[in-house]
Scaffold this active site. Structure first.
Site, PDB file in Angstrom:
ATOM      1  N   HIS A  86      -7.573   0.817  -6.360  1.00 38.79           N
ATOM      2  CA  HIS A  86      -7.862  -0.045  -5.107  1.00 38.79           C
ATOM      3  C   HIS A  86      -8.431  -1.512  -5.544  1.00 38.79           C
ATOM      4  CE1 HIS A  86      -7.677  -1.310  -0.807  1.00 38.79           C
ATOM      5  NE2 HIS A  86      -8.531  -0.378  -0.452  1.00 38.79           N
ATOM      6  N   CYS A 122     -16.094   1.871   0.978  1.00 38.18           N
ATOM      7  CA  CYS A 122     -15.151   1.009   1.532  1.00 38.18           C
ATOM      8  C   CYS A 122     -14.552   1.106   2.626  1.00 38.18           C
ATOM      9  CB  CYS A 122     -13.877   1.369   0.286  1.00 38.18           C
ATOM     10  SG  CYS A 122     -13.334   3.271   0.578  1.00 38.18           S
ATOM     11  N   ARG A 151     -13.450  -8.509   2.079  1.00 39.74           N
ATOM     12  CA  ARG A 151     -12.151  -8.202   1.779  1.00 39.74           C
ATOM     13  C   ARG A 151     -11.114  -9.410   2.122  1.00 39.74           C
ATOM     14  NH1 ARG A 151      -9.961  -3.212   1.805  1.00 39.74           N
ATOM     15  NH2 ARG A 151      -8.091  -4.064   1.142  1.00 39.74           N
ATOM     16  N   ASP A 180     -17.295   7.261  -1.495  1.00 39.78           N
ATOM     17  CA  ASP A 180     -15.983   7.271  -0.361  1.00 39.78           C
ATOM     18  C   ASP A 180     -15.625   8.459   0.109  1.00 39.78           C
ATOM     19  OD1 ASP A 180     -13.578   6.430   0.531  1.00 39.78           O
ATOM     20  OD2 ASP A 180     -12.403   6.398  -1.298  1.00 39.78           O
ATOM     21  N   GLN A 221     -10.367  -3.920  -3.199  1.00 39.40           N
ATOM     22  CA  GLN A 221     -11.588  -3.420  -2.596  1.00 39.40           C
ATOM     23  C   GLN A 221     -12.662  -3.549  -3.495  1.00 39.40           C
ATOM     24  OE1 GLN A 221     -11.899  -1.511   0.587  1.00 39.40           O
ATOM     25  NE2 GLN A 221     -14.085  -2.154  -0.012  1.00 39.40           N
ATOM     26  N   ARG A 281       0.924  -1.292  -0.205  1.00 42.25           N
ATOM     27  CA  ARG A 281      -0.108   0.076  -0.066  1.00 42.25           C
ATOM     28  C   ARG A 281       0.979   1.153  -0.190  1.00 42.25           C
ATOM     29  NH1 ARG A 281      -5.225   1.506   3.725  1.00 42.25           N
ATOM     30  NH2 ARG A 281      -5.783   0.185   2.000  1.00 42.25           N
TER      31      ARG A 281
HETATM   32  N1  NVA Z   1      -9.987   6.641  -1.225  1.00 49.86           N
HETATM   33  C1  NVA Z   1      -9.465   6.203   0.378  1.00 49.86           C
HETATM   34  C2  NVA Z   1      -9.583   4.934   0.329  1.00 49.86           C
HETATM   35  C3  NVA Z   1      -9.468   4.465   1.617  1.00 49.86           C
HETATM   36  C4  NVA Z   1      -9.400   3.247   2.074  1.00 49.86           C
HETATM   37  C5  NVA Z   1      -8.006   6.896   0.439  1.00 49.86           C
HETATM   38  O1  NVA Z   1      -7.274   6.421  -0.597  1.00 49.86           O
HETATM   39  O2  NVA Z   1      -7.790   7.200   1.756  1.00 49.86           O
HETATM   40  N1   CP Z   2     -11.133   0.072   2.569  1.00 47.75           N
HETATM   41  C1   CP Z   2      -9.837  -0.010   3.155  1.00 47.75           C
HETATM   42  O1   CP Z   2      -9.107  -0.303   2.516  1.00 47.75           O
HETATM   43  O2   CP Z   2      -9.723  -0.031   4.554  1.00 47.75           O
HETATM   44  P1   CP Z   2      -8.258   0.321   5.189  1.00 47.75           P
HETATM   45  O3   CP Z   2      -7.527   1.750   4.674  1.00 47.75           O
HETATM   46  O4   CP Z   2      -8.586   0.261   6.647  1.00 47.75           O
HETATM   47  O5   CP Z   2      -7.315  -0.720   4.840  1.00 47.75           O
END
Ligand code: NVA
Ligand code: CP
Length: 311
Positions: free
Chosen positions: A130, A262, A290, A222, A133, A103
């Site tokens: 993502h 998500c 997930r 989101d 997800q 990540r």
């Molecule tokens: N769009 C959000 C998703 C978090 C799971 C981010 O990138 O922070």
């Molecule tokens: N939805 C998601 O990826 O959650 P986290 O940021 O908690 O991993």
């Protein structure tokens, strides 16, 4: 399937279906108290340059279920944080482990890691996408609706990483997709080019949430400010005024319309507390899936990988 899962643009509709079918099987097996038929000595390394609750825990638990082990590596306290090149990190980790989940910010860094890794690399979120997800979300929609083809999926809000994956994943599964984003916050050009030239289902982009929500079978949203964009929060709150998922938006959708988020959610910003709680079952099924979708992905990618140096 390719060695890695870096973005859904790289995966075919048939491959997505294989992942979902495998996820359904592994989920049923686990719920029935059965152990999975998988080698017991596999290791996943998880690299995190951003925060996480679901991704970290679901991948780690997934490896436990598969009879293996997961190692958490934060960008900050590994040598990556001190500038060790991604190419070298990939070649080192490939000598120890069977799969890498990452990540981070730049999609290019994930592509670079995969280029130099001999073991499968899974994208656990970048600024661009993502994919894990959306595999879980599509699994959840299929569980609730019993089908995917012909449904209308709608995105309202920021055209961010999750939106990019949602557009590609839903279209490849035969769902029509409509997206409402303010100008300046639209999905990535590469994704829009794909969507506009896709012939298997319909794609619509608008700045009007009401147009996008009309006749929807599932509405996604989101947060308006993703990780790394915190400095833009005020500007974004203004840009997204009017993009709230509330009763008036839900009233335009088809009866029985699902909601997918998500998480984490900012209730009262992108979605009202009322709509969130009315759809909490679907949203927490999504979070649970997930685990199952990623187990399927790890199972398929690790089983097919023959390029590992250390094995
Ligand atoms: N769009 C959000 C998703 C978090 C799971 C981010 O990138 O922070
Ligand atoms: N939805 C998601 O990826 O959650 P986290 O940021 O908690 O991993």
């Amino acid at each position: 399937m390719k060695k890695d899962l870096l973005k859904l643009l790289d995966v075919s509709g048939e491959e997505i279906k294989l992942i979902l079918d495998t996820a359904d099987e592994l989920k049923a097996e686990w719920k029935a108290g059965k152990k999975h038929d998988f080698p017991k000595d596999k290791t996943l390394v998880m690299i995190f340059a951003k925060n996480s609750t679901r991704t970290r825990v679901s991948f780690e638990v997934g490896m436990t279920h598969l009879g293996g082990h997961a190692i958490f590596l934060s960008n900050a306290d590994s040598q990556l944080g001190r500038g060790e090149p991604i190419a070298d990190t990939a070649r080192v980790l490939s000598r120890y482990c069977d799969c890498i989940m990452i990540r981070t910010f730049d999609q290019e860094d994930v592509e670079e890691l995969a280029k130099y890794s001999t073991v499968p690399v899974i994208n656990g979120l970048t600024d661009f996408s993502h994919p894990c997800q959306i595999l879980a979300d599509i699994m959840t929609i299929r569980e609730h609706k019993g089908k995917l083809e012909g449904l209308k999926a709608c995105w309202i809000g920021d055209g961010n990483n999750v939106a990019n994956s949602m557009i590609v994943g839903c279209l490849k599964c035969g769902m029509d997709v409509s997206v409402a984003c303010p100008e300046g916050y639209r999905p990535d050009k590469q994704v829009l080019d794909f969507a506009n030239s896709f012939t298997g289902a319909k794609f619509e982009l608008t700045d009007d949430p009401k147009v996008a929500a009309k006749g929807a079978d599932v509405i996604f949203t989101d947060v308006w400010t993703s990780m790394g964009q915190e400095g833009e929060t005020e500007k974004r709150m203004k840009a997204f005024a009017g993009y709230l998922i509330d009763d008036s938006i839900m009233a335009l959708a088809n009866p029985g319309c699902m909601v997918q988020h998500c998480l984490p959610a900012h209730k009262g910003e992108e979605i009202t507390e009322k709509v969130f709680e009315e759809h909490a079952q679907e949203i927490f099924d999504e979070a649970e899936n997930r685990l199952h979708a990623q187990k399927a992905l790890m199972y398929l990618l690790m089983k097919q990988n023959t390029g590992a140096v250390a094995k």
